[in-house]
Design a protein around this motif. Structure first.
Motif, PDB file in Angstrom:
ATOM      1  N   ARG A   8      33.076-104.722  50.561  1.00 54.50           N
ATOM      2  CA  ARG A   8      32.107-105.177  49.567  1.00 54.50           C
ATOM      3  C   ARG A   8      32.728-105.078  48.176  1.00 54.50           C
ATOM      4  NH1 ARG A   8      26.932-101.762  48.807  1.00 54.50           N
ATOM      5  NH2 ARG A   8      28.124-100.863  47.093  1.00 54.50           N
ATOM      6  N   ILE A   9      32.488-106.088  47.351  1.00 56.27           N
ATOM      7  CA  ILE A   9      33.010-106.128  45.987  1.00 56.27           C
ATOM      8  C   ILE A   9      31.849-105.929  45.017  1.00 56.27           C
ATOM      9  CG2 ILE A   9      34.190-107.527  44.252  1.00 56.27           C
ATOM     10  CD1 ILE A   9      35.583-108.975  46.619  1.00 56.27           C
ATOM     11  N   ASP A  10      31.993-104.961  44.127  1.00 54.28           N
ATOM     12  CA  ASP A  10      30.970-104.635  43.137  1.00 54.28           C
ATOM     13  C   ASP A  10      31.518-104.826  41.734  1.00 54.28           C
ATOM     14  OD1 ASP A  10      29.407-103.841  45.313  1.00 54.28           O
ATOM     15  OD2 ASP A  10      29.886-101.721  45.068  1.00 54.28           O
ATOM     16  N   VAL A  11      30.630-105.111  40.791  1.00 55.68           N
ATOM     17  CA  VAL A  11      31.019-105.239  39.382  1.00 55.68           C
ATOM     18  C   VAL A  11      30.027-104.494  38.495  1.00 55.68           C
ATOM     19  CG1 VAL A  11      32.184-107.479  39.644  1.00 55.68           C
ATOM     20  CG2 VAL A  11      29.793-107.418  38.981  1.00 55.68           C
TER      21      VAL A  11
ATOM     22  N   LYS B 219      35.545-104.174  38.241  1.00 53.21           N
ATOM     23  CA  LYS B 219      35.365-104.883  39.508  1.00 53.21           C
ATOM     24  C   LYS B 219      36.225-104.174  40.542  1.00 53.21           C
ATOM     25  CE  LYS B 219      35.341-109.558  41.441  1.00 53.21           C
ATOM     26  NZ  LYS B 219      35.494-110.986  41.116  1.00 53.21           N
ATOM     27  N   TRP B 220      35.601-103.767  41.647  1.00 57.03           N
ATOM     28  CA  TRP B 220      36.337-103.008  42.651  1.00 57.03           C
ATOM     29  C   TRP B 220      35.781-103.296  44.042  1.00 57.03           C
ATOM     30  CZ3 TRP B 220      32.435-101.387  39.673  1.00 57.03           C
ATOM     31  CH2 TRP B 220      31.379-100.735  40.282  1.00 57.03           C
ATOM     32  N   GLY B 221      36.611-102.951  45.020  1.00 60.12           N
ATOM     33  CA  GLY B 221      36.253-103.142  46.425  1.00 60.12           C
ATOM     34  C   GLY B 221      37.024-104.317  46.999  1.00 60.12           C
ATOM     35  N   GLY B 222      37.129-104.359  48.328  1.00 62.32           N
ATOM     36  CA  GLY B 222      37.848-105.465  48.952  1.00 62.32           C
ATOM     37  C   GLY B 222      39.285-105.564  48.495  1.00 62.32           C
ATOM     38  N   GLY B 223      39.903-104.429  48.175  1.00 54.09           N
ATOM     39  CA  GLY B 223      41.293-104.419  47.719  1.00 54.09           C
ATOM     40  C   GLY B 223      41.451-104.591  46.220  1.00 54.09           C
ATOM     41  N   LEU B 224      40.361-104.764  45.503  1.00 53.77           N
ATOM     42  CA  LEU B 224      40.406-104.933  44.042  1.00 53.77           C
ATOM     43  C   LEU B 224      40.107-103.618  43.334  1.00 53.77           C
ATOM     44  CD1 LEU B 224      38.252-108.158  43.601  1.00 53.77           C
ATOM     45  CD2 LEU B 224      40.714-107.990  43.341  1.00 53.77           C
ATOM     46  N   LYS B 225      40.745-103.432  42.200  1.00 52.30           N
ATOM     47  CA  LYS B 225      40.398-102.338  41.288  1.00 52.30           C
ATOM     48  C   LYS B 225      40.807-102.800  39.899  1.00 52.30           C
ATOM     49  CE  LYS B 225      40.631 -97.449  40.421  1.00 52.30           C
ATOM     50  NZ  LYS B 225      41.249 -96.172  40.729  1.00 52.30           N
ATOM     51  N   GLN B 226      39.849-103.439  39.202  1.00 52.95           N
ATOM     52  CA  GLN B 226      40.119-103.996  37.889  1.00 52.95           C
ATOM     53  C   GLN B 226      39.193-103.359  36.863  1.00 52.95           C
ATOM     54  OE1 GLN B 226      39.211-108.140  38.465  1.00 52.95           O
ATOM     55  NE2 GLN B 226      41.032-108.520  39.685  1.00 52.95           N
ATOM     56  N   MET B 227      39.735-103.094  35.685  1.00 54.31           N
ATOM     57  CA  MET B 227      38.921-102.589  34.594  1.00 54.31           C
ATOM     58  C   MET B 227      39.472-103.158  33.294  1.00 54.31           C
ATOM     59  SD  MET B 227      37.863 -98.694  33.591  1.00 54.31           S
ATOM     60  CE  MET B 227      36.613 -98.498  34.835  1.00 54.31           C
TER      61      MET B 227
END
Length: 157
Positions: free
Chosen positions: A61-64, A82-90
Motif C-alpha cells: 500500500r502506498i500512502d502520502v 510518500k511511502w510504501g510499495g518500495g517508495l520512501k520519498q520526502m
C-alpha cells in the motif's frame, strides 16, 4: 483511497472543502485557521494511493502526507511524504535556502527551518493541486528532497 485531515489536535475522515482550508493560507490574520484551532499545523493524508487501496501497509500500500506549518511572518512550510510499495520519498518546500541554519519554533516547540517557508498564496496553490490530484506531488511550488538537505536542517528529527 482513504483520505483524512489533521486540523490542530483534531483528526477527521476526508479532506476539507477547499473553502474551509483556504483561510489558513490567504485569510486575514484574524480568520486564519491557526487561531481557530490553537495550532499552526495542518495535515492531509491519503492511504492507498496509486491504486493500492486494497493492500495492507506492509504488502505494497502506498500512502502520502502533506504537512503544513504556518508562521505569520514567514509563510508556510510544506512537507510532502510518500511511502510504501518500495517508495520512501520526502520533500520540503524550497524557500530561501541561505536561511536553512535559522529556525523558528512551532506552537508545539518544534524547530522549523526558516529557509523552507514559502509565501502563503504559493503554498495554497500547492495544497489545492495536492487535493485536485489525489495526493500527487504538486508542481506549482519548488521542492527539495529532504535527503539533499544538510544534516541538522530539522534539529529534532
Amino acid at each position: 483511497m482513504r483520505k483524512s485531515t489533521y486540523l490542530g489536535s483534531r483528526r477527521r475522515s476526508g479532506w476539507p472543502n477547499p473553502r474551509e482550508l483556504k483561510p489558513y493560507f490567504l485569510g486575514p490574520s484574524g480568520q486564519r485557521l491557526a487561531l481557530e484551532t490553537g495550532s499552526d499545523n495542518v495535515g492531509l493524508a491519503a492511504e492507498g494511493t496509486d491504486g493500492t487501496e486494497d493492500l495492507d501497509p506492509d504488502e505494497g500500500r502506498i500512502d502520502v502526507d502533506l504537512d503544513m506549518w504556518r508562521n505569520p511572518e514567514l509563510g508556510v512550510l510544506l512537507i510532502y511524504s510518500k511511502w510504501g510499495g518500495g517508495l520512501k520519498q520526502m520533500y520540503s518546500s524550497k524557500g530561501d535556502l541561505s536561511r536553512l541554519r535559522e529556525w523558528v519554533c512551532s506552537k508545539h516547540g518544534t524547530q522549523l527551518p526558516v529557509g523552507l517557508f514559502i509565501p502563503g498564496p504559493t503554498a495554497w496553490d500547492a495544497v489545492e493541486e495536492f487535493m485536485d490530484t489525489d495526493g500527487e506531488l504538486p508542481k506549482r511550488v519548488e521542492w527539495i528532497a529532504n535527503r539533499d538537505l544538510p544534516p541538522g536542517t530539522f534539529p529534532h528529527s
